[in-house]
Design an enzyme around this catalytic site. Structure first.
Site, short mmCIF file in Angstrom:
data_model
loop_
_atom_site.label_atom_id
_atom_site.label_comp_id
_atom_site.label_asym_id
_atom_site.label_seq_id
_atom_site.Cartn_x
_atom_site.Cartn_y
_atom_site.Cartn_z
N TYR A 147 0.81 -1.21 0.00
CA TYR A 147 0.00 0.00 0.00
C TYR A 147 0.85 1.27 0.00
O TYR A 147 0.45 2.28 -0.54
CB TYR A 147 -0.92 0.02 1.24
CG TYR A 147 -2.19 -0.77 1.07
CD1 TYR A 147 -2.15 -2.14 0.87
CD2 TYR A 147 -3.42 -0.14 1.12
CE1 TYR A 147 -3.32 -2.87 0.72
CE2 TYR A 147 -4.59 -0.86 0.97
CZ TYR A 147 -4.53 -2.22 0.77
OH TYR A 147 -5.70 -2.93 0.62
N LYS A 194 3.15 -15.48 2.25
CA LYS A 194 3.46 -16.30 1.07
C LYS A 194 4.98 -16.47 1.08
O LYS A 194 5.69 -16.05 0.15
CB LYS A 194 2.99 -15.58 -0.20
CG LYS A 194 1.50 -15.68 -0.45
CD LYS A 194 1.06 -17.04 -1.00
CE LYS A 194 1.56 -17.28 -2.40
NZ LYS A 194 1.16 -18.63 -2.89
N ASP A 227 -2.84 -18.09 0.66
CA ASP A 227 -3.81 -18.61 -0.32
C ASP A 227 -4.59 -19.79 0.26
O ASP A 227 -5.81 -19.88 0.13
CB ASP A 227 -3.14 -18.97 -1.66
CG ASP A 227 -1.91 -19.86 -1.50
OD1 ASP A 227 -1.45 -20.06 -0.35
OD2 ASP A 227 -1.39 -20.36 -2.52
N ASP A 252 -6.36 -7.32 4.11
CA ASP A 252 -7.50 -6.70 3.42
C ASP A 252 -8.37 -7.79 2.81
O ASP A 252 -9.60 -7.78 2.95
CB ASP A 252 -6.95 -5.76 2.34
CG ASP A 252 -8.06 -5.01 1.61
OD1 ASP A 252 -9.00 -4.54 2.28
OD2 ASP A 252 -7.99 -4.90 0.37
N ASP A 256 -12.29 -9.15 4.07
CA ASP A 256 -13.49 -9.08 3.22
C ASP A 256 -14.10 -10.47 3.09
O ASP A 256 -15.32 -10.63 3.09
CB ASP A 256 -13.14 -8.56 1.82
CG ASP A 256 -13.63 -7.14 1.58
OD1 ASP A 256 -13.45 -6.30 2.48
OD2 ASP A 256 -14.20 -6.87 0.50
#
Ligand SMILES: NC(=O)c1ccc[n+]([C@@H]2O[C@H](COP(=O)([O-])OP(=O)(O)OC[C@H]3O[C@@H](n4cnc5c(N)ncnc54)[C@H](O)[C@@H]3O)[C@@H](O)[C@H]2O)c1
Ligand SMILES: CC(C)[C@H](C(=O)O)[C@@H](O)C(=O)O
Ligand SMILES: [Mg+2]
Length: 366
Positions: A147, A194, A227, A252, A256
């Site tokens: 970001y 990851k 993932d 983020d 969601d």
């Protein structure tokens, strides 16, 4: 003399002003002869670009730093999508504010004991036996990573630098462990990354490992590739019960996805903090900005159908983390639960009630 709390109110764009109006009504219901809320309302996001040319002005950033807490609703919308992006776009106003306040941890709870998920038994797209007992909080790193890294944006090439320093990872790891320790027995910390692909994730994993082993040996630590965490959340979400620690991007996304458990984002609040109230290293109470997980939902704006519950639950989180009002926080959460259970719900939860009606019902149930 009455105790006065200074609250900065930032309704923003789209459904923001509608859900904020209900949250402010709830807040006002807690004024007493001994407690006052001094509200200052300001612009942020698209509406601020239209009025001032800037997505957030220096005055608003300063007002945030001068307040006891900030209530933020949502920013953005198609009107501004093709104009400016990045830190200068509507969403950039929120990012600039997070950075100015250094609120490096974003807590996004999703618990079957909270009002948000207690309604899931009727409305969630998940089978009840899959989501029964789900209880986690995402602690999302909020001020670093992709970001805020350097950016290249050319006609045929673009790049976002996804970097983390040891110090940035350490502080959010500590906060996530402190959240885990608020539970008895302590919750596990499940750290997403990851590390099989990204260099920043390999540093993330090393620093999380070291911080937890040396400072929080009593808290169980689990590493989970981000993932596969997404798959687990969609198949066996209870196995992620605990504190889900994640960097800005993975946090983020996973938060969601937590909305799918409830069937809507309209019920999930969040708290962005630079420390927990019990943190002895802070000179003052932590800065807190309270924002729903959802966005400005432009397609349903202006119709009195947006769900105000996430924004109202932000008031509860503000009471809990910034204003030392735990009993009042629970009163708000109980009232929300009662109203949702009574069937007074907005269309995203299959109901027919309007935004204002749900807000009024919650106030009556306090
Ligand atoms: N914190 C923020 O301000 C924030 C967060 C996310 C997205 N955004 C911005 O919002 C705009 C729309 O983004 P999006 O559509 O991807 O995400 P969104 O969260 O606004 O909407 C996603 C879906 O959830 C529904 N929804 C969201 N909040 C709801 C509520 N309170 N009640 C009922 N339904 C609700 C929407 O109608 C939509 O179907 C974009 O400009 C985006 O950048 C802002
Ligand atoms: C609007 C946007 C900047 C924001 C984010 O990506 O952090 C939003 O999606 C959120 O989850 O709060
Ligand atoms: Mg988001």
């Amino acid at each position: 003399m009455a105790q006065t709390f200074k609250i900065l109110v930032l309704p923003g764009d789209g459904i923001g002003p509608e859900v904020m109006a209900e949250a402010v009504k709830v807040l006002k219901a807690f004024e007493t002869s001994g407690r006052k809320f001094e509200l200052r309302q300001e612009l942020i996001g698209g509406c601020s670009i239209d009025a001032t040319g800037k997505t957030v002005t220096d005055e608003v950033k300063q007002a945030a730093l001068d307040s006891d807490a900030v209530l933020f609703a949502a920013v953005g919308g198609p009107k501004w999508d093709n104009q400016r992006r990045g830190l200068d776009g509507p969403e950039g106003g929120l990012l600039q504010l997070r950075k100015a306040m250094d609120i490096y941890a974003n807590l996004r709870p999703c618990s079957s004991t909270s009002p948000s998920v207690s309604i899931a038994k009727e409305f969630s797209p998940f089978r009840q036996d899959v989501i029964e007992g789900v209880d986690f909080v995402v602690v999302r790193e909020n001020c670093g990573g992709a970001y805020f890294g350097r950016k290249v944006e050319e006609e045929t090439y673009a790049m976002d630098e996804w970097g983390y320093s040891e110090a940035e990872i350490q502080r959010v790891t500590r906060l996530s462990a402190e959240v885990a320790l608020r539970h008895d027995p302590p919750w596990p910390v499940i750290s997403l990354d990851k590390a099989n692909v990204l260099a920043s994730s390999r540093l993330w994993r090393r620093v999380v490992d070291k911080t937890m082993a040396t400072e929080y040996p009593q808290v169980k630590l689990v590493h989970q590739l981000a993932d596969s965490a997404s798959l687990i959340l969609a198949t066996n979400p209870r196995s992620l019960n605990g504190v889900i620690l994640a960097d800005n991007t993975f946090g983020d996304m996973i938060s969601d996805q937590a909305g799918s458990i409830c069937g809507t984002l309209g019920v999930l609040p969040s708290a962005s903090l630079n420390g927990l109230p019990e943190d002895k290293t802070l000179k003052t109470r932590p800065y807190g900005l309270y924002e729903p997980t959802h966005g400005s939902a432009p397609t349903i704006a202006g119709q009195n159908i947006a769900n105000p519950v996430a924004m109202i639950l932000c008031v509860a989180l503000m009471f809990r983390y910034s204003l030392n009002m735990e009993a009042e926080a629970q009163r708000v959460e109980d009232a929300v639960r009662k109203v949702l259970d009574s069937g007074s719900r907005t269309p995203d939860l299959g109901g027919k009630a309007g935004t204002i009606e749900v807000g009024d019902a919650i106030i009556s149930a306090l």
